[in-house]
Scaffold this motif. Structure first.
Motif, PDB file in Angstrom:
ATOM      1  N   SER A 492      46.590 101.762  14.070  1.00  0.00           N
ATOM      2  CA  SER A 492      45.551 100.764  14.285  1.00  0.00           C
ATOM      3  C   SER A 492      45.711  99.593  13.328  1.00  0.00           C
ATOM      4  O   SER A 492      46.380  99.683  12.290  1.00  0.00           O
ATOM      5  N   PRO A 526      47.488  99.048  18.908  1.00  0.00           N
ATOM      6  CA  PRO A 526      46.934  99.310  20.254  1.00  0.00           C
ATOM      7  C   PRO A 526      45.746  98.424  20.592  1.00  0.00           C
ATOM      8  O   PRO A 526      45.407  98.279  21.780  1.00  0.00           O
ATOM      9  N   GLU A 527      45.090  97.799  19.588  1.00  0.00           N
ATOM     10  CA  GLU A 527      43.928  96.950  19.883  1.00  0.00           C
ATOM     11  C   GLU A 527      44.297  95.745  20.729  1.00  0.00           C
ATOM     12  O   GLU A 527      43.446  95.210  21.460  1.00  0.00           O
ATOM     13  N   THR A 529      46.002  95.720  23.315  1.00  0.00           N
ATOM     14  CA  THR A 529      46.138  96.095  24.730  1.00  0.00           C
ATOM     15  C   THR A 529      44.792  96.379  25.386  1.00  0.00           C
ATOM     16  O   THR A 529      44.521  95.898  26.498  1.00  0.00           O
ATOM     17  N   TYR A 530      43.914  97.128  24.723  1.00  0.00           N
ATOM     18  CA  TYR A 530      42.712  97.580  25.416  1.00  0.00           C
ATOM     19  C   TYR A 530      41.462  96.798  25.031  1.00  0.00           C
ATOM     20  O   TYR A 530      40.405  96.990  25.637  1.00  0.00           O
ATOM     21  N   LEU A 531      41.501  95.923  24.023  1.00  0.00           N
ATOM     22  CA  LEU A 531      40.321  95.142  23.670  1.00  0.00           C
ATOM     23  C   LEU A 531      40.173  93.940  24.586  1.00  0.00           C
ATOM     24  O   LEU A 531      41.141  93.470  25.215  1.00  0.00           O
ATOM     25  N   SER A 532      38.968  93.408  24.639  1.00  0.00           N
ATOM     26  CA  SER A 532      38.692  92.218  25.455  1.00  0.00           C
ATOM     27  C   SER A 532      39.281  90.987  24.777  1.00  0.00           C
ATOM     28  O   SER A 532      39.553  90.999  23.575  1.00  0.00           O
ATOM     29  N   GLN A 570      52.065  90.829  24.063  1.00  0.00           N
ATOM     30  CA  GLN A 570      51.326  92.086  24.031  1.00  0.00           C
ATOM     31  C   GLN A 570      49.833  91.860  24.267  1.00  0.00           C
ATOM     32  O   GLN A 570      49.148  92.721  24.851  1.00  0.00           O
TER      33      GLN A 570
END
Length: 663
Positions: A492, A526-527, A529-532, A570
Motif C-alpha cells: 500500500s 494498489p490504490e 487501481t481501485y480508488l476513485s 496505472q
C-alpha cells in the motif's frame, strides 16, 4: 629569447638561473633554461640559440606544465632519499663511536655487594623478568615488590649530539660521539657530489650542458643522476615524442649497469607514448635474445600496452615468450592478463591463467591470486554471461580464504541474481559469512538486491535489523532494495510513505536509483487501481512533487520519466503520458527502445490496446534503426581496413545503401 639573442641584460636573471617556469606579462608560462646571464654574450651563443630553438619546438604550452610537475616530483624524491641516507649514515657513525669508546673505557673496580643488593638479585618464585627500560621506569618490578630502589652499577646512557635532526648536519662531516667530538663520515656512505636534476638531464641530451655540468660527458651525467631522475626524464621524452632520445638514454643506462625492472617498464611506456610501439617490441626481442630479464614491472607494462589495444592474443603471445626465457613474473603481471580477459569476456582464457597462478603460488608466493584476480575472472563471466562458471570460482575463493576482499563476493551474488538463481545467492551469502568475519555494508546491499528481486520482504527486514546489530548503518542503496521488494509485493501507499518518513529520520539523501525506486513503488500501489479519481489525485500529486524534486536536483533519467508515465497509465489517465515524455525530452532524457517496450506492456495490462500498439510500433522502429546503424558502422570499419567482401552481399544485407553513400 629575443633579449638573449641580442646579448642584452636579462630582465629576470635572478629567477631564470633556477630554470623555473616564469609567468610572463602575457599570462603564459615561459621556460627559462638554467644558463647564467654572463654566458649570454659569449662565443657559445650559436649553440645556445640552436638549443633554444630545439626547446621551443619540443616544449609546447600543453607539455610545459607536465615538465614542471614531473621535474618537481623527481627533485622531491631525490631530496627525501638523500635525507634518509644522511640520517642512516649519521646513526651508524654515532653507534660505532659510542661502542668504541665504551670498549676502550676501563671498567670500574668491582665493589662488594651488600646483603640488601644480594637479596634483590636472588630469584623469586613466579616473578616476572626484570625490564630495565620500560614506560614505568627501570626496575619497576623490584620497587613494587620490595618498596626500595634497586642499585645499577653500569647505567646505559644514549650519547648526546649537537644536532637534533639530520638535516642540520654538515654534508662533509658527521657527528659521531658525545659532546663536541667530530669525525669524518664512514667509508660506506658517499654523499652525491653533483646534484643532477631532470632539466639538467634534458639539456645534456640536447647537447647544451648547464654551467655546473660543463666538461662532463652524457655518460658521466647519467652515472651521477638518480634512478628517479632518469625515469622521469625518460617519461617526459616519450610524451614529447622523442623516441630516439629515449633509446639513447636507455642504452647509456644499460652500459652503466643502472637498468632495473622499473627502467624496462618506463622505457616500454615511453616508446609507446612516442607512438613507437614497434620499437618497444624490438627492445623486448633484443632482451630475449641477450638473455636479459625485464622483470615483473617490464612484463606488466608490455601486457598493459596490449590491453590498451584490446589485443589479448598478442598479450598471450608475449606471456608465452616470457615463460620461455624465464622472465620473473608476479601477480600484477597475471592480473594485467586477467583484466584484459575480463574486458573481452574470455572466460576460458581467464580460467587457465587463474589455474597457472594457483600452481605458481606453490613455489613463488608473489604469484598468489588476490581479490583482484578473482574479480577479473568474474567480470569475464558477467561479460560472457557464462553463469554456470560461478560455482567454480566460488569454491576457488573458499579455498583461497580471502578474508578482507569483498568485491569477489559482490560479483558472485550479483551474477547469481542476473542468472535468476536465488539459491546460488543464498549459498554465496553463507560462504561469505563463514569466511569473512568483518561485516561489510556493500555485500549486505548486494544480497538485499538479490532478495528484492525474489520478493522476500520479510527476510529483507530481518537482514536490515541484522545490519544494525552489527553496527552497520543502512544507506540509500539499502532502501532501494527494500522499496523494490515493497513494489514487487504491491504494498500500500501507506507502507511507502512510512519508508519515506524513515529515510528522512535517518538523514538519507535522494539519489537517482532511490528516486526511481520510489516512483516504481508508487506505480505498483494498489490504490491507483481501485480508488476513485478524486482519491487518486492526491497520490498523483505526491508522485509529481517527487518528480519535481528530482528534476531540481538533476537526478533524472529516461527511466525516471518512463516510471512517471507508468504511474499515469496505472491510474487510467493515459492522456498525460505524452506530456510526461515530452518533458523528459526537454530535460535531455528522451525515451529509448526499452522505455517504449515497457510502456506497451503497461498499456496492455491496463487494457489500453490502441496505446499499446502505438508504443510497440515505436519500439520496433527504434530497434530497426539501431540495427541499421550497427551494420553501417561495421561496413565503415571493413572499408577502412581494406576489406571489400561487403560489396558481394545482396542489397537486403547491405541495407539498401552503398559504401559511397556511407562514406
Amino acid at each position: 629569447r629575443r633579449q638573449d639573442e641580442l646579448g642584452q641584460p636579462h630582465a629576470t636573471s635572478a629567477a631564470a638561473t633556477h630554470g623555473d617556469l616564469l609567468e610572463a606579462g602575457t599570462g603564459q608560462f615561459v621556460y627559462e633554461p638554467p644558463i647564467a646571464p654572463s654566458t649570454l654574450g659569449s662565443n657559445k651563443s650559436g649553440n645556445l640559440q640552436s638549443m633554444l630553438a630545439v626547446w621551443d619546438r619540443a616544449l609546447s604550452l600543453r607539455t610545459k606544465s607536465v615538465v614542471w610537475k614531473l621535474q618537481n616530483q623527481a627533485e622531491r624524491k631525490v631530496e627525501r632519499l638523500q635525507k634518509k641516507q644522511r640520517a642512516a649514515a649519521f646513526t651508524a657513525a654515532s653507534t660505532a663511536t659510542s661502542e668504541s669508546r665504551q670498549s676502550s673505557r676501563p671498567l670500574p673496580p668491582k665493589q662488594p655487594r651488600s646483603e640488601e643488593q644480594v637479596q634483590l638479585t636472588e630469584p623469586r618464585p613466579r616473578q616476572q623478568p626484570v625490564h630495565h627500560q620500560t614506560a614505568t621506569g627501570p626496575g619497576w618490578h623490584e620497587r613494587r615488590s620490595t618498596g626500595k630502589q634497586p642499585v645499577f652499577t653500569q647505567p646505559s646512557v644514549r650519547p648526546k649530539t649537537l644536532f637534533k635532526n639530520s638535516k642540520h648536519m654538515p654534508m662533509d662531516t658527521q657527528l659521531t660521539g658525545a659532546g663536541d667530538a667530530v669525525s669524518p663520515a664512514p667509508s660506506g656512505f658517499a654523499a652525491p657530489s653533483i646534484d643532477v636534476k631532470v632539466r639538467d638531464l634534458l639539456l645534456c641530451l640536447a647537447s647544451e650542458a648547464p654551467p655546473h655540468l660543463e666538461g662532463m660527458s652524457l655518460e658521466q651525467v647519467v652515472d651521477q643522476a638518480h634512478h628517479v631522475v632518469l625515469h622521469t626524464g625518460m617519461t617526459l621524452l616519450g610524451r614529447l615524442g622523442r623516441a630516439s632520445d629515449v633509446q639513447r638514454l636507455f642504452q647509456i643506462m644499460l652500459q652503466s649497469d643502472k637498468v632495473t625492472s622499473y627502467t624496462w617498464g618506463t622505457t616500454f611506456l615511453a616508446l609507446a607514448d612516442a607512438k613507437q610501439i614497434h620499437l618497444a617490441k624490438k627492445l623486448f626481442d633484443r632482451a630475449c635474445q641477450e638473455g636479459r630479464d625485464v622483470g615483473p614491472v617490464g612484463a606488466s607494462c608490455l601486457i598493459k600496452l596490449c590491453a590498451h589495444r584490446r589485443d589479448l592474443d598478442g598479450a598471450l603471445e608475449l606471456y608465452y615468450r616470457m615463460c620461455a626465457v624465464r622472465t620473473t613474473l608476479n601477480k600484477f603481471t597475471y592480473n594485467c592478463l586477467l583484466h584484459l580477459c575480463g574486458l573481452l569476456g574470455r572466460v576460458n582464457d581467464a580460467m587457465d591463467i587463474l589455474a597457472i597462478m594457483v600452481s605458481e603460488a606453490e613455489s613463488n608466493i608473489e604469484c598468489k591470486p588476490d581479490g583482484y584476480s578473482y574479480s577479473a575472472v568474474l567480470h569475464a563471466i558477467h561479460a560472457a554471461k557464462r553463469w554456470e562458471s560461478l560455482n567454480i570460482v566460488f569454491f576457488a575463493i573458499l579455498k583461497a580464504n580471502l578474508v578482507t576482499e569483498s568485491q569477489p563476493w559482490c560479483l558472485l551474488i550479483s551474477g547469481a541474481t542476473h542468472a535468476g538463481k536465488i539459491e546460488w545467492a543464498d549459498n554465496y551469502w553463507k560462504g561469505w559469512k563463514a569466511s569473512c568475519g568483518v561485516p561489510d555494508v556493500v555485500v549486505y546491499n548486494v544480497y538485499l538486491g538479490a532478495l528484492s528481486r525474489a520478493g522476500r520482504l520479510e527476510q529483507i527486514q530481518s537482514l536490515i535489523q541484522e545490519m544494525e546489530d552489527c553496527g552497520l548503518r543502512p544507506d540509500a542503496y539499502t532502501f532501494v532494495s527494500l522499496l523494490t521488494a515493497v513494489a514487487r509485493a504491491s504494498s500500500s501507499v501507506v507502507v511507502v510513505e512510512g519508508l519515506v518518513l524513515e529515510m528522512r529520520r535517518r538523514g538519507i539523501q535522494l539519489n537517482l536509483q532511490l528516486g526511481a525506486a520510489l516512483l516504481n513503488a508508487y506505480k505498483r500501489a494498489p490504490e491507483l487501481t481501485y480508488l476513485s479519481p478524486a482519491q487518486v489525485d492526491p497520490l498523483l500529486e505526491r508522485a509529481n512533487s517527487l518528480l519535481r524534486e528530482l528534476r531540481a536536483k538533476r537526478l533524472v533519467s529516461n527511466l525516471t520519466f518512463g516510471l512517471m508515465a507508468g504511474v499515469y497509465i496505472q491510474a487510467g489517465q493515459a492522456q498525460h503520458v505524452e506530456a510526461i515524455l515530452a518533458e523528459g525530452t526537454r530535460a535531455g532524457c528522451p525515451p529509448d527502445a526499452n522505455g517504449y517496450r515497457a510502456l506497451g506492456v503497461q498499456c496492455d495490462e491496463a487494457g489500453l490496446s490502441e496505446q499499446a500498439t502505438h508504443y510497440r510500433t515505436l519500439f520496433e522502429t527504434m530497434e530497426r534503426e539501431k540495427m541499421q546503424a550497427k551494420k553501417k558502422t561495421e561496413r565503415q570499419a571493413q572499408w577502412l581496413s581494406g576489406d571489400t567482401s561487403w560489396q558481394n552481399q545482396p542489397d537486403s544485407v547491405k541495407g539498401g545503401r552503398t559504401m559511397a553513400s556511407a562514406r
